[in-house]
Design an enzyme around this catalytic site. Structure first.
Site, short mmCIF file in Angstrom:
data_model
loop_
_atom_site.label_atom_id
_atom_site.label_comp_id
_atom_site.label_asym_id
_atom_site.label_seq_id
_atom_site.Cartn_x
_atom_site.Cartn_y
_atom_site.Cartn_z
N THR A 237 0.90 -1.14 -0.11
CA THR A 237 0.06 0.02 0.07
C THR A 237 0.83 1.41 0.01
OG1 THR A 237 -1.62 -1.35 1.20
CG2 THR A 237 -1.92 1.11 1.24
N CYS B 259 -1.58 -9.72 2.09
CA CYS B 259 -2.36 -9.16 1.06
C CYS B 259 -3.61 -8.92 1.28
CB CYS B 259 -2.63 -10.87 0.55
SG CYS B 259 -1.07 -11.41 -0.62
N1 LIG Z 1 2.28 -13.38 0.06
C1 LIG Z 1 1.20 -13.99 -0.36
O1 LIG Z 1 0.71 -14.85 0.40
C2 LIG Z 1 0.72 -13.74 -1.77
C3 LIG Z 1 -0.42 -14.49 -2.34
C4 LIG Z 1 -0.68 -14.26 -3.62
C5 LIG Z 1 -0.32 -13.08 -4.19
N2 LIG Z 1 0.66 -12.15 -3.62
C6 LIG Z 1 0.97 -11.04 -4.54
O2 LIG Z 1 2.26 -11.25 -4.98
C7 LIG Z 1 3.39 -10.22 -5.16
C8 LIG Z 1 4.45 -10.47 -4.51
O3 LIG Z 1 4.38 -11.08 -3.10
P1 LIG Z 1 5.29 -11.50 -2.12
O4 LIG Z 1 4.71 -11.70 -0.87
O5 LIG Z 1 6.20 -12.70 -3.07
O6 LIG Z 1 6.48 -10.15 -2.04
P2 LIG Z 1 7.94 -10.16 -1.39
O7 LIG Z 1 8.02 -8.97 -0.74
O8 LIG Z 1 8.08 -11.20 -0.43
O9 LIG Z 1 8.67 -10.61 -2.75
C9 LIG Z 1 8.88 -9.59 -3.63
C10 LIG Z 1 10.36 -9.70 -4.26
O10 LIG Z 1 10.54 -8.81 -5.32
C11 LIG Z 1 11.61 -8.14 -5.40
N3 LIG Z 1 11.84 -6.92 -6.19
C12 LIG Z 1 11.28 -5.88 -6.09
N4 LIG Z 1 11.35 -5.02 -7.12
C13 LIG Z 1 12.46 -5.66 -8.15
C14 LIG Z 1 13.09 -5.66 -9.17
N5 LIG Z 1 12.65 -4.26 -10.03
N6 LIG Z 1 13.78 -6.43 -9.79
C15 LIG Z 1 13.99 -7.63 -9.02
N7 LIG Z 1 13.32 -7.99 -7.91
C16 LIG Z 1 12.69 -6.90 -7.41
C17 LIG Z 1 11.99 -7.72 -3.92
O11 LIG Z 1 13.54 -7.70 -3.37
C18 LIG Z 1 11.40 -9.04 -3.08
O12 LIG Z 1 12.35 -10.05 -2.99
C19 LIG Z 1 2.54 -9.16 -4.40
O13 LIG Z 1 1.80 -8.60 -5.54
C20 LIG Z 1 1.49 -9.81 -3.45
O14 LIG Z 1 0.08 -8.97 -3.40
C21 LIG Z 1 0.96 -12.44 -2.52
#
Ligand SMILES: NC(=O)c1ccc[n+]([C@@H]2O[C@H](COP(=O)([O-])OP(=O)(O)OC[C@H]3O[C@@H](n4cnc5c(N)ncnc54)[C@H](O)[C@@H]3O)[C@@H](O)[C@H]2O)c1
Length: 480
Positions: free
Chosen positions: A98, A281
């Protein structure tokens, strides 16, 4: 015309979604080269650690999947550009938190990481690349990503490139990510290009039955993900609201949940009253929905969904208030044992964990918290509470330093018995299985009497706690 088979995948973002999702794809498709890239070197090093217990994401079964595929066709790297250039399909799986400032602060998603990814793909891709939104994104984000990608098709740098854009939101739940990915209820693919959709569908089709692979337009796909999370969170807020009513009327929320959950139209899942939803999320996605509704001129719809988030934070503050009230109206200088800090069992993720808000309220009241969690480390807790850990005070000699002046302090406790030593109360905030089997007869004498157990997760057996001489508060339990 059949879609060309995918042989090389890149996933940008090695987090809670990118890591497990790609590990399962690599495990199921041994002939496809899968490279997960991230800008965070520490995270990539942890994914490459020889010791599989040190992976940066804790998920039951993940170590075995990574152990099978890593080094064979699954790779973790910080070489983002090379991986994009070599891939015929690029997943964007970066964080979308957010926004904290500017337009839409507190509600809209911060899309700076998604945009940075789109620009990097636009710059580094070669040939034809299918770009897949795996991150949860506000409706019509694909439009912005598409604009950046398609501008680079005519960039004049001499490289031939073209793109197709798909939305493929992830529905895994942390704690059960591996079974959720191996046997999903459905896979959702949104897009306009039938060949790109077929290419992604045939990848999933290696292990997911065709009837579970749903195809929609881009916007339906993006909106379905926000809506799924909003419905799930709404069930939790609904049952927690009823739990509060149970407490004052003499009903028991577990009995009510069972009674309504047996109605096949309602079903039993997501009906456990507790300390409210957490995780990265639910709150973010509902706030996103709220922002979209306001933006599109639907303020009443926005208010409806926003109340789900309000109820959730109300529940967390209410639990902290209940602890203070039961402990004679003050917790200043009192030792309290907090069992569980992760937002749910079977994960090391603490983002938006109910424990954060509840612990902060108790610290504000001057409590001394011994915090135990089997998978969350002390540095993470310190970051979440924005307060460094203190050293454990000696029970006999009493509080020292900040605690003596009535300020809240906390320390990590690796051992449940030492967390309970001299404590006036135990507060159970995560449903780790281990907490279901505690020997209350052995633990009760360690505590300062009269002592309480606050079970916000319905994990204890009430008779065991009460026969050990402890007072018990359970979420949603009224006194008949
Ligand atoms: N965590 C959950 O349970 C879940 C479930 C479904 C969907 N999602 C969605 O999936 C997405 C990711 O969530 P997450 O929990 O894996 O996030 P996270 O923060 O665990 O991981 C995201 C990763 O992306 C990397 N990153 C950011 N910008 C980057 C770039 N330009 N180049 C390379 N790496 C980069 C960060 O360093 C980080 O390690 C979000 O949109 C979230 O809403 C999450």
């Amino acid at each position: 015309m059949t879609a060309a088979p995918i042989t090389s995948i890149c996933c940008i973002g090695a987090g809670y979604v990118g890591g497990p999702t790609m590990a399962v794809i690599a495990d199921q498709c041994p002939d496809v080269r899968v490279t997960v890239v991230d800008i965070n070197q520490t995270r990539i090093d942890a994914w490459n650690d020889d010791d599989l217990s040190k992976l940066p994401v804790y998920e039951p079964g993940l170590d075995a999947v990574v152990g099978r595929a890593r080094g064979r066709n699954l790779f973790f790297s910080t070489a983002v550009d090379e991986a994009i250039a070599a891939a015929d399909m690029v997943f964007i799986s970066v964080n979308t938190p957010t926004k904290t400032k500017g337009l839409g602060a507190g509600q809209a998603s911060d899309l700076r990481w998604v945009e940075a990814c789109a620009r990097q793909v636009a710059k580094s891709a070669t040939g034809h690349t299918i770009v897949v939104e795996k991150s949860t994104l506000p409706v019509r984000t694909a439009e912005a990503v598409k604009a950046i990608l398609f501008a680079s098709e005519q960039s004049g740098d001499g490289v031939q490139r073209s793109f197709a854009m798909l939305s493929n939101p992830e529905f895994l739940a942390e704690g059960t990510a591996i079974p959720d990915l191996e046997l999903p209820d459905r896979v959702l693919i949104g897009g306009e290009n039938p060949e790109a959709i077929d290419a992604l569908a045939s990848l999933y089709g290696r292990w997911v039955p065709q009837e579970r692979i749903l195809r929609t337009n881009l916007w339906s796909s993006e909106l379905s993900k926000l809506t799924a999370n909003a419905f799930l969170a709404q069930r939790i807020s609904s049952i927690n609201s009823v739990g509060a009513l149970c407490e004052v009327t003499g009903a028991d929320v577990r009995e009510v949940a069972k009674a309504i959950g047996t109605d096949s139209r309602i079903g039993p899942k997501f009906l456990q009253a507790g300390p409210g939803f957490g995780g990265s999320c639910f709150q973010k996605d509902i706030l996103n929905l709220v922002y979209l509704c306001r933006h599109f001129g639907l303020p009443d719809v926005a208010d409806y969904w926003e109340s789900v988030v309000h109820l959730n934070s109300w529940q967390q503050h209410r639990i902290a208030r209940t602890v203070v009230q039961k402990l004679f109206g003050t917790v200043t200088g009192k030792r309290l044992a907090v069992l569980g800090f992760a937002f749910k069992a079977d994960t090391n993720d603490t983002r938006e964990a109910p424990a954060i808000r509840i612990a902060k309220d108790l610290l504000e009241e001057g409590a001394q918290l011994a915090i135990h969690d089997p998978k969350v480390n002390a540095d993470q807790i310190a970051r979440d509470l924005q307060l460094p850990a203190s050293t454990e005070p000696d029970v006999e000699s009493g509080p020292k330093g900040a605690a003596l002046s009535g300020e809240g302090t906390w320390w990590p406790s690796e051992n449940i018995a030492s967390a309970l030593k001299g404590a006036d109360a135990v507060i159970i905030l995560t449903e780790w299985n281990h907490y279901r089997e505690l020997d209350w007869t052995a633990l009760a004498p360690l505590m300062r009497q009269p002592a309480w157990v606050f079970d916000a997760r319905s994990v204890v057996t009430p008779a065991d706690v009460q026969s050990a001489g402890l007072r018990l508060w359970r979420v949603g339990e009224g006194q008949p």
